[in-house]
Scaffold this active site. Sequence first.
Site, short mmCIF file in Angstrom:
data_model
loop_
_atom_site.label_atom_id
_atom_site.label_comp_id
_atom_site.label_asym_id
_atom_site.label_seq_id
_atom_site.Cartn_x
_atom_site.Cartn_y
_atom_site.Cartn_z
N HIS A 1 28.84 0.28 -61.45
CA HIS A 1 27.48 0.71 -61.77
C HIS A 1 27.44 1.87 -62.77
CE1 HIS A 1 28.46 3.80 -58.90
NE2 HIS A 1 27.38 4.46 -59.30
N HIS B 1 25.04 5.36 -66.52
CA HIS B 1 24.82 5.07 -65.10
C HIS B 1 23.70 4.04 -64.98
CE1 HIS B 1 23.71 5.73 -60.90
NE2 HIS B 1 24.88 6.35 -60.75
#
Length: 187
Positions: free
Chosen positions: A86, A101
């Site tokens: 992620h 992110h």
Amino acid sequence: MGLWSKVKNVFVPSNGTEEPQKATFATREDTIYAPISGVLVSVQEVHDEVISSGLFGQGYGILPVGLDCVYAPCDARVTATNVTNHSIGLTTDTGIEILIHIGVGTIEMNGKGFTRYVHANDEVKAGMPLISFDSAAIEEAGYENVVVVTVVNADTYERIDLIGESGTLIGGRPLVKIGDPLMCVKH
């Protein structure tokens, strides 16, 4: 097959397992470019205390529009990856440390809906696919779908100019496309 399906297959592999095509755009050494197309928001508006407080550095949040793939925002080396795919860390030859992110709270998805195409220590060129993700899965899991791009070591530079802007606005906010300039790092 409709026109949109034909066009979409040029950009998104129909079998879902192949790496997305590389994006191409001109770059400068001191500039970080948009790694995904979408609507810009300030990091202070991201609903995560760590990100919004600036602990991950200066930058932007981008609410994705279109393809769910994050591309390299500049030429760099992959310095950090994780098993949940992620987020990713990059470092340029001049020492700029970048964090990308995907989503808020998405670490809890344990990698479901994320595919990473690069590994730690890989050299990447601007426009190379880094990570694809499933926006619908993020939203269905109850998490916020925003891609945050920050210069982590911003305090080591004279200043970071946030230059993300666009002539196209959605709800009064700039819409950027992959390869649009976001930040200029001043030494």
